[in-house]
Enzyme design. Structure first.
Site, mmCIF file in Angstrom:
data_model
loop_
_atom_site.group_PDB
_atom_site.id
_atom_site.type_symbol
_atom_site.label_atom_id
_atom_site.label_comp_id
_atom_site.label_asym_id
_atom_site.label_seq_id
_atom_site.Cartn_x
_atom_site.Cartn_y
_atom_site.Cartn_z
ATOM 1 N N SER A 83 1.229 -12.138 -10.114
ATOM 2 C CA SER A 83 0.486 -11.627 -8.958
ATOM 3 C C SER A 83 0.701 -12.550 -7.747
ATOM 4 O O SER A 83 1.841 -12.705 -7.309
ATOM 5 C CB SER A 83 -0.994 -11.477 -9.342
ATOM 6 O OG SER A 83 -1.670 -10.701 -8.381
ATOM 7 N N HIS A 140 -3.086 -5.104 -14.936
ATOM 8 C CA HIS A 140 -2.835 -6.364 -14.229
ATOM 9 C C HIS A 140 -3.306 -7.590 -15.028
ATOM 10 O O HIS A 140 -3.224 -8.707 -14.542
ATOM 11 C CB HIS A 140 -3.579 -6.323 -12.886
ATOM 12 C CG HIS A 140 -3.061 -7.274 -11.844
ATOM 13 N ND1 HIS A 140 -1.814 -7.162 -11.276
ATOM 14 C CD2 HIS A 140 -3.618 -8.367 -11.258
ATOM 15 C CE1 HIS A 140 -1.635 -8.128 -10.388
ATOM 16 N NE2 HIS A 140 -2.704 -8.876 -10.364
ATOM 17 N N ASP A 161 -1.245 -0.689 -13.372
ATOM 18 C CA ASP A 161 -1.823 -1.836 -12.659
ATOM 19 C C ASP A 161 -2.712 -1.311 -11.528
ATOM 20 O O ASP A 161 -2.253 -0.545 -10.677
ATOM 21 C CB ASP A 161 -0.676 -2.675 -12.093
ATOM 22 C CG ASP A 161 -1.136 -3.998 -11.515
ATOM 23 O OD1 ASP A 161 -2.168 -4.026 -10.815
ATOM 24 O OD2 ASP A 161 -0.445 -5.001 -11.752
#
Lengths: 276, 276
Positions: free
Chosen positions: B145, B254, B221
């Site tokens: 991320s 995620h 995600d």
């Protein structure tokens, strides 16, 4: 039953569910890992009992067990470690009350109203799991520390209900060590005779079934001498002729880094028994 | 340097160290996994940059990377995600200030005093690691991320310094999405021209070296469309002729359950490059 979390993981799904437990009288959460093999048919279930201070989250986020469960096609179920909620009585300290149910059925007020983790883990939760997920009747049980005690006691008290059992760093003789004496004094009262049916070493002595025990214990575990004392289990198994594989692991401590390092061996051990 | 934690793990050791960072002007912690192979000689190092809200703990407790590092003989180093401490300025919200350093060198007050995570990750930390642990000169970098953005930017800005790079769910175009625009506006100021040197898509367009990029992105995600937008990286790499393996993973979100599921592939990817 309400789904709280759902994540793809190693080709299967890691979920967290919440339900109202009749046995415990409160809302409870548990983690369930469904391996990719559930798409093909029912899978055996390995129950995991966590240690002091843990919730349903610790094992599912830290042990790395899903990889091995996906390899072997096992469902993993990880309950919380005590009843929860505002109207559940608690105590000061991490080793009594919430997060410290010790997998017994409490007989003493004020604990007896909610603290019935044995019956929850052995009866209510498996019935719920079997009703909602594609399980076979083959069950194994494992756990860590207080949950290692729980796994051994639950398997020894309920012959025929589990095909396999193992433990990491278990409290093998809670009637003889401070953690167990504090908890049993509160939950079970001062008549120590009643404690014996919740002590793995005592249960081994009277066991009629001969379910083999696999136990891993780190030799650098900070609780080894005071709370765990695996030599007591070794002596009890030798005296009773009960099969035990006790593996002392040099350098390993009490943490999830220890569990992660050997959970693959344990899941392979359970898979052999559960998929026979 | 002070050792804060040390645990046996997959035959090696997972440690946490604390040191005073001159670049950041504060005490910092980082995780280091030393695989069993360090007993035989120096090992390559894979740096891992974590995402928003993370400390040095998230990756080392949740990713399950140590098993693969032990198989391949890689050292893993996982720094914190921002400067820390009472005299470090912070902001409301999880996406600016502490836990959100974005791996840039801030130029704007009040951030410029401490928020220099690029130089910390690229210069100070590797020098410290190389001085204290048995490392070879081969380095790779990966992250998740905000840390996936960090890994791509750090590798693209410093050709020759890393032999391999990969990312999970990276913010590939921070100049175009809300997370990046908020952070860059604060750390780098309102002249958006200066932002471009911290944007992986912009850097790919001007890259002279051709280090192959491995990127995994979950298709479920929750931040995919708003913050991550991997198609921008795909387009930039196609336009520039830059090698990219972008793997879209159906059903994955995620979380660290996604990272755990594919970290083995990434570590194998890095090991191939680092052990050549």
């Amino acid at each position: 039953m309400q789904k709280i979390e759902s994540h793809a993981c190693f080709g299967g799904r890691q979920e967290v569910w919440q339900h109202l437990s009749g046995v415990l009288g409160c809302e409870m959460r548990f983690g369930v890992y469904l391996p990719p093999q559930v798409a093909l048919g029912p899978c055996p279930v390995l129950y995991w009992l966590s240690g002091l201070t843990c919730s349903e989250q610790n094992f599912i986020t830290k042990a790395g067990a899903q990889r091995y469960a996906a390899e072997h096609g096992l469902i993993l179920v990880a309950p919380d470690t005590s009843p929860r909620g505002e109207d559940v009585v608690d105590a000061d300290g991490y080793d009594l009350g919430k997060g410290a149910g010790f997998y017994v059925n409490a007989t003493e007020a004020p604990w007896s109203r909610h603290y019935r983790m044995h019956d929850y883990v052995v009866e209510e939760l498996p019935a719920l799991v079997d009703a909602h997920f594609p399980t076979t009747t083959a069950r194994g049980i494992s756990g860590h520390s207080m949950g290692g005690h729980g796994a051994l006691v639950v398997a020894l008290r309920n012959p025929g209900r589990y095909r396999s059992v193992s433990a990491f760093s278990p409290i093998v003789a809670p009637t003889r060590v401070p953690w167990g004496q504090k908890a049993f004094g509160a939950y079970l009262g001062l008549d120590t005779e009643t404690w014996r049916e919740w002590d793995a070493c005592e249960l081994v002595a009277g066991a009629k079934a001969r379910l083999p025990l696999l136990v891993d214990q780190g030799e650098a575990d900070e609780f080894l001498d005071r709370e765990l004392q695996p030599s007591r289990l070794q002596a009890a198994c030798e005296a009773a002729g009960h099969p035990l594989e006790l593996r002392l692991q040099p350098g390993y401590d009490h943490s999830y880094y220890f569990i992660a390092s050997f959970i693959g061996d344990h899941i392979a051990h359970h898979a052999r028994a559960l998929k026979e």
